[in-house]
Design an enzyme around this catalytic site. Structure first.
Site, PDB file in Angstrom:
ATOM      1  N   ASP A   1      -5.495  34.544 107.983  1.00  0.00           N
ATOM      2  CA  ASP A   1      -6.291  35.246 108.824  1.00  0.00           C
ATOM      3  C   ASP A   1      -6.546  34.286 110.168  1.00  0.00           C
ATOM      4  O   ASP A   1      -6.432  33.028 110.095  1.00  0.00           O
ATOM      5  CB  ASP A   1      -7.837  35.400 108.164  1.00  0.00           C
ATOM      6  CG  ASP A   1      -8.604  36.297 108.902  1.00  0.00           C
ATOM      7  OD1 ASP A   1      -8.231  36.755 109.619  1.00  0.00           O
ATOM      8  OD2 ASP A   1      -9.648  36.714 107.847  1.00  0.00           O
TER       9      ASP A   1
ATOM     10  N   ASP B   1      -7.038  42.844 101.166  1.00  0.00           N
ATOM     11  CA  ASP B   1      -7.369  41.525 100.835  1.00  0.00           C
ATOM     12  C   ASP B   1      -8.975  41.722 100.459  1.00  0.00           C
ATOM     13  O   ASP B   1      -9.807  42.538 101.178  1.00  0.00           O
ATOM     14  CB  ASP B   1      -7.356  40.328 101.872  1.00  0.00           C
ATOM     15  CG  ASP B   1      -8.341  40.320 102.754  1.00  0.00           C
ATOM     16  OD1 ASP B   1      -9.410  39.818 102.663  1.00  0.00           O
ATOM     17  OD2 ASP B   1      -8.041  41.134 104.060  1.00  0.00           O
TER      18      ASP B   1
ATOM     19  N   CYS C   1      -7.138  45.754  78.790  1.00  0.00           N
ATOM     20  CA  CYS C   1      -6.879  44.697  79.384  1.00  0.00           C
ATOM     21  C   CYS C   1      -5.849  43.793  78.931  1.00  0.00           C
ATOM     22  O   CYS C   1      -6.139  43.075  77.953  1.00  0.00           O
ATOM     23  CB  CYS C   1      -7.882  43.935  80.223  1.00  0.00           C
ATOM     24  SG  CYS C   1      -7.424  42.701  81.242  1.00  0.00           S
TER      25      CYS C   1
ATOM     26  N   CYS D   1      -4.973  40.638  80.132  1.00  0.00           N
ATOM     27  CA  CYS D   1      -5.233  39.282  80.673  1.00  0.00           C
ATOM     28  C   CYS D   1      -5.658  38.225  79.502  1.00  0.00           C
ATOM     29  O   CYS D   1      -5.979  38.784  78.456  1.00  0.00           O
ATOM     30  CB  CYS D   1      -6.381  39.333  81.535  1.00  0.00           C
ATOM     31  SG  CYS D   1      -7.915  39.240  81.063  1.00  0.00           S
TER      32      CYS D   1
ATOM     33  N   CYS E   1      -9.206  38.765  77.809  1.00  0.00           N
ATOM     34  CA  CYS E   1      -9.203  40.046  76.953  1.00  0.00           C
ATOM     35  C   CYS E   1      -8.622  39.646  75.723  1.00  0.00           C
ATOM     36  O   CYS E   1      -8.852  40.237  74.845  1.00  0.00           O
ATOM     37  CB  CYS E   1      -9.142  41.267  77.661  1.00  0.00           C
ATOM     38  SG  CYS E   1     -10.407  41.459  78.969  1.00  0.00           S
TER      39      CYS E   1
ATOM     40  N   HIS F   1     -10.039  37.763  84.850  1.00  0.00           N
ATOM     41  CA  HIS F   1     -10.041  39.080  84.233  1.00  0.00           C
ATOM     42  C   HIS F   1     -10.174  39.988  85.562  1.00  0.00           C
ATOM     43  O   HIS F   1      -9.612  41.092  85.622  1.00  0.00           O
ATOM     44  CB  HIS F   1     -11.085  39.108  83.280  1.00  0.00           C
ATOM     45  CG  HIS F   1     -11.485  40.631  82.974  1.00  0.00           C
ATOM     46  ND1 HIS F   1     -10.474  41.471  82.465  1.00  0.00           N
ATOM     47  CD2 HIS F   1     -12.348  41.566  83.749  1.00  0.00           C
ATOM     48  CE1 HIS F   1     -11.076  42.788  82.344  1.00  0.00           C
ATOM     49  NE2 HIS F   1     -12.075  42.738  83.399  1.00  0.00           N
TER      50      HIS F   1
END
Ligand SMILES: [Zn+2]
Length: 367
Positions: A92, A275, A322, A324, A327, A353
């Site tokens: 940015d 983003d 999920c 991940c 999880c 997560h």
């Protein structure tokens, strides 16, 4: 110049599916960039980011310029080697931060002068210096310095900001091309530079900004000044009216947005890049995302506050579907316990997560 972006448009709406080439690899669009403001995605290692499917991260020129500072970044040949990330990085320009964070700023056509909130020293940013700083950082995608007016603002204020944004974009592009020539960078190593559309909620001003910026032939175009406090309806009006006007053969980036349903809406209107601090920031507050069904449904997810009493004995993972780490290893009750004792691991597990939720959402949108 080589085209950096190729895409196909969906038959039923404006959604696009494409590939964006950068000096550090190709990225499938649409994509979401986890935020590494100061050169770290809070709580998450590089391997974890890759494991979650992050293909690019976003860092911030304004913050990196102050800490670690350019001297250190020069010693390391840029941010990639300093932080150990070998994928693409977008930076940015810092314009938004200067306008939103710093006190004692003074904007002139030349640039913006402000006082560092860290050490009090006076800093003067110009469109040229901001490009140069991003070249030192070694960004794959550079953003030009723009003027992001506050919300709400008067038409006069918005018009002034648009005028200055166009003038600064022109100077940025001229300076960027000059530096590319001087550095004799091979086409495949050449970073990309994006223009930013301003204009607040005044659509005719935004359209004018699009027209002027398009003439400058940037590598991509961003819609800026959208997630600055206005309501969902204003956001949607701007996205719907402006995204399809941006040059179709260039990637389109909606800065700082947003909630999952806002991302879905923007993708359906032809936006390619996103983003947002939401997934990582909310994770640190124990606010976690749970999928409820297909994206086509209006309420395809909900958020749960893991600190809530009702999860005290809950053996289920945050989201049973999920994949991940959190999880597949831990229960809601355990996570709630970690938050209640202020254990640092809680922030890590929650962040992993929520990022998985966002990155999986993008994966699904790309199908
Ligand atoms: Zn999960």
């Amino acid at each position: 110049m080589m085209p950096h972006f190729s895409y196909k448009t969906s038959k039923k709406d404006l959604q696009r599916r494409g590939t964006l080439d950068t000096p550090h690899g190709s990225i499938q669009t649409p994509f979401f960039m986890p935020i590494a403001t100061r050169g770290a995605v809070k709580q998450v290692t590089i391997d974890e980011l890759k494991g979650l499917g992050a293909s690019i991260i976003l860092s911030n020129t304004y913050h990196l310029f102050q800490r670690p500072g350019l001297e250190i970044l020069k010693k390391f040949n840029g941010l990639h080697s300093f932080m150990g990330w070998d994928g693409p990085i977008l930076t940015d320009s810092g314009g938004y931060q200067v306008f939103s964070l710093s006190k004692m700023r003074k904007i002139t056509d030349e640039g913006v002068r402000f006082q560092s909130e860290i050490d009090g020293r006076e800093i003067f940013l110009t469109p040229e210096s901001v490009i140069e700083t991003q070249l030192t950082i070694g960004s794959d995608i550079l953003m030009v310095l723009d003027e992001c007016p506050p919300w709400p603002c008067t038409r006069e204020e918005a018009e002034k900001a648009v005028k200055r944004t166009i003038a600064w974009a022109t100077r940025s592009k001229v300076y960027f091309e000059k530096r590319m020539k001087q550095k004799r960078i091979a086409p495949e190593k050449r970073p990309l530079v994006f223009g930013i559309v301003q204009g607040s909620t005044f659509l005719d001003l935004r359209k004018r900004c699009v027209e002027e910026l398009s003439k400058l032939d940037f590598d991509g175009y961003a819609i800026g000044g959208v997630a600055v406090g206005e309501g969902m309806e204003d956001k949607q009006t701007i996205i719907k009216a402006i995204a399809p006007l941006l040059p179709a053969d260039k990637p389109r980036y909606l800065m700082g947005l947003g909630k999952p349903e806002e991302i879905v809406f923007a993708v359906q209107n032809g936006v390619d890049m996103f983003d947002c601090v939401i997934p990582t920031r909310e994770a640190r507050h124990g606010q976690l995302y749970v999928r409820k069904g297909a994206i086509t449904k209006k309420s395809f997810y909900e958020t749960i506050k893991i600190g809530n009493e009702k999860y005290k004995f809950d053996k289920k993972p945050i989201d049973p579907h999920c994949p991940c780490y959190t999880c597949t290893h831990h229960s809601r009750a355990y996570l709630r316990h970690l938050f209640s004792i202020n254990e640092g691991l809680a922030l890590r597990l929650a962040t992993l997560h929520n990022l998985a939720f966002y990155l999986d959402l993008m994966k699904e949108l790309r199908k």
